[in-house]
Design a protein around this motif. Sequence first.
Motif, PDB file in Angstrom:
ATOM      1  N   LEU A   1       0.861  -1.179   0.000  1.00  0.00           N
ATOM      2  CA  LEU A   1       0.000   0.000   0.000  1.00  0.00           C
ATOM      3  C   LEU A   1       0.897   1.228   0.000  1.00  0.00           C
ATOM      4  N   SER A   2       0.758   2.064  -1.037  1.00  0.00           N
ATOM      5  CA  SER A   2       1.689   3.178  -1.181  1.00  0.00           C
ATOM      6  C   SER A   2       1.027   4.334  -1.910  1.00  0.00           C
ATOM      7  N   VAL A   3       1.477   5.556  -1.584  1.00  0.00           N
ATOM      8  CA  VAL A   3       1.127   6.704  -2.415  1.00  0.00           C
ATOM      9  C   VAL A   3       1.794   6.486  -3.774  1.00  0.00           C
ATOM     10  N   HIS A   4       1.142   6.904  -4.855  1.00  0.00           N
ATOM     11  CA  HIS A   4       1.618   6.500  -6.173  1.00  0.00           C
ATOM     12  C   HIS A   4       1.266   7.546  -7.220  1.00  0.00           C
ATOM     13  N   GLY A   5       2.027   7.557  -8.313  1.00  0.00           N
ATOM     14  CA  GLY A   5       1.754   8.418  -9.454  1.00  0.00           C
ATOM     15  C   GLY A   5       1.712   7.613 -10.731  1.00  0.00           C
ATOM     16  N   TRP A   6       0.780   7.953 -11.622  1.00  0.00           N
ATOM     17  CA  TRP A   6       0.643   7.245 -12.893  1.00  0.00           C
ATOM     18  C   TRP A   6       0.005   8.191 -13.908  1.00  0.00           C
ATOM     19  N   LEU A   7      -0.261   7.692 -15.101  1.00  0.00           N
ATOM     20  CA  LEU A   7      -0.900   8.472 -16.162  1.00  0.00           C
ATOM     21  C   LEU A   7      -2.200   7.788 -16.580  1.00  0.00           C
ATOM     22  N   GLU A   8      -3.135   8.584 -17.103  1.00  0.00           N
ATOM     23  CA  GLU A   8      -4.377   8.039 -17.642  1.00  0.00           C
ATOM     24  C   GLU A   8      -4.711   8.739 -18.950  1.00  0.00           C
ATOM     25  N   ASP A   9      -5.337   7.978 -19.877  1.00  0.00           N
ATOM     26  CA  ASP A   9      -5.775   8.600 -21.110  1.00  0.00           C
ATOM     27  C   ASP A   9      -7.229   9.056 -20.956  1.00  0.00           C
ATOM     28  N   ALA A  10      -7.832   9.502 -22.057  1.00  0.00           N
ATOM     29  CA  ALA A  10      -9.178  10.077 -21.976  1.00  0.00           C
ATOM     30  C   ALA A  10     -10.230   9.067 -21.547  1.00  0.00           C
ATOM     31  N   SER A  11      -9.959   7.773 -21.733  1.00  0.00           N
ATOM     32  CA  SER A  11     -10.918   6.740 -21.346  1.00  0.00           C
ATOM     33  C   SER A  11     -10.675   6.203 -19.935  1.00  0.00           C
ATOM     34  N   ASN A  12      -9.751   6.824 -19.193  1.00  0.00           N
ATOM     35  CA  ASN A  12      -9.354   6.401 -17.848  1.00  0.00           C
ATOM     36  C   ASN A  12      -8.511   5.134 -17.846  1.00  0.00           C
ATOM     37  N   ALA A  13      -8.035   4.688 -19.011  1.00  0.00           N
ATOM     38  CA  ALA A  13      -7.070   3.592 -19.040  1.00  0.00           C
ATOM     39  C   ALA A  13      -5.757   4.078 -18.434  1.00  0.00           C
ATOM     40  N   ILE A  14      -5.084   3.197 -17.710  1.00  0.00           N
ATOM     41  CA  ILE A  14      -3.910   3.563 -16.920  1.00  0.00           C
ATOM     42  C   ILE A  14      -2.625   3.201 -17.642  1.00  0.00           C
ATOM     43  N   LEU A  15      -1.710   4.150 -17.678  1.00  0.00           N
ATOM     44  CA  LEU A  15      -0.349   3.902 -18.146  1.00  0.00           C
ATOM     45  C   LEU A  15       0.555   4.102 -16.933  1.00  0.00           C
ATOM     46  N   ASP A  16       1.078   3.004 -16.410  1.00  0.00           N
ATOM     47  CA  ASP A  16       1.881   3.025 -15.184  1.00  0.00           C
ATOM     48  C   ASP A  16       3.296   2.564 -15.520  1.00  0.00           C
ATOM     49  N   PRO A  17       4.192   3.493 -15.883  1.00  0.00           N
ATOM     50  CA  PRO A  17       5.541   3.081 -16.293  1.00  0.00           C
ATOM     51  C   PRO A  17       6.318   2.378 -15.198  1.00  0.00           C
ATOM     52  N   THR A  18       6.072   2.731 -13.933  1.00  0.00           N
ATOM     53  CA  THR A  18       6.794   2.091 -12.831  1.00  0.00           C
ATOM     54  C   THR A  18       6.433   0.619 -12.734  1.00  0.00           C
ATOM     55  N   LEU A  19       5.151   0.314 -12.787  1.00  0.00           N
ATOM     56  CA  LEU A  19       4.705  -1.073 -12.716  1.00  0.00           C
ATOM     57  C   LEU A  19       5.193  -1.868 -13.925  1.00  0.00           C
ATOM     58  N   ILE A  20       5.042  -1.315 -15.129  1.00  0.00           N
ATOM     59  CA  ILE A  20       5.441  -2.038 -16.338  1.00  0.00           C
ATOM     60  C   ILE A  20       6.941  -2.288 -16.347  1.00  0.00           C
ATOM     61  N   SER A  21       7.734  -1.321 -15.890  1.00  0.00           N
ATOM     62  CA  SER A  21       9.184  -1.497 -15.854  1.00  0.00           C
ATOM     63  C   SER A  21       9.570  -2.646 -14.936  1.00  0.00           C
ATOM     64  N   ILE A  22       8.907  -2.739 -13.776  1.00  0.00           N
ATOM     65  CA  ILE A  22       9.191  -3.827 -12.841  1.00  0.00           C
ATOM     66  C   ILE A  22       8.836  -5.171 -13.474  1.00  0.00           C
ATOM     67  N   LEU A  23       7.691  -5.239 -14.136  1.00  0.00           N
ATOM     68  CA  LEU A  23       7.268  -6.489 -14.754  1.00  0.00           C
ATOM     69  C   LEU A  23       8.168  -6.892 -15.916  1.00  0.00           C
TER      70      LEU A  23
END
Length: 222
Positions: A91-113
Amino acid sequence: MDLLVSSPDRFAPRTHQQVLTNLTNLSPEELACMGSALPGHCFGNALRLLQRWHDRFRLHYVEGWYLAIATNEATHRAHDGSLLLNATLTLSVHGWLEDASNAILDPTLISILLSSPEPPLRVLYLPAVRYSAGELRHLLKLEGAWLPLALCLADCLAEATQSYLVAYQVARKVATAVMDLAAAVHQPLEAAEFPQLLARDLLRLPPLHLRGGGKQEGGASW
């Protein structure tokens, strides 16, 4: 009642099913950009990607809370979430991006994966603030501004700070409900409150498990 359907509300809870994980449409340079995001630097990662990709995807910068549940799939029964014996919660404070449809682009998560595949993962995002690229540029020019914005500019962003608190309270209650499910502490459905129902629905979702730099499960596509 399914509480995790896609919602037009920009501050509704989101899950890993709204994370953009299909990387097959990215160029090698763009994939390298995603893979270069640094663990523990989610706000900076989101800002750098916003600056690079805003014109292509019309992205917004989002801050809030992030609840990740990694499970040993061998002990998990997806139909009721009853055997999470080896669940690890973050559980953490977090930052990410969203497009106009509220789809999430989370570079931190994707980089880890991309760098080290995780065990089956379920993620809940609780947005607190959401800014366009122009709004973010303006706020970053204010004296004393740094990321995360709602915490450093608490005096002039009182409403945002309150949104942070509300998002945290929901995330913490959902985390507690997940731990209760892991311990087989079952609450009758008619007595359950929103966080318990949210935890139940989250655990029923297929996990996000990125493989091979493009094949994905449980996520969204561009």
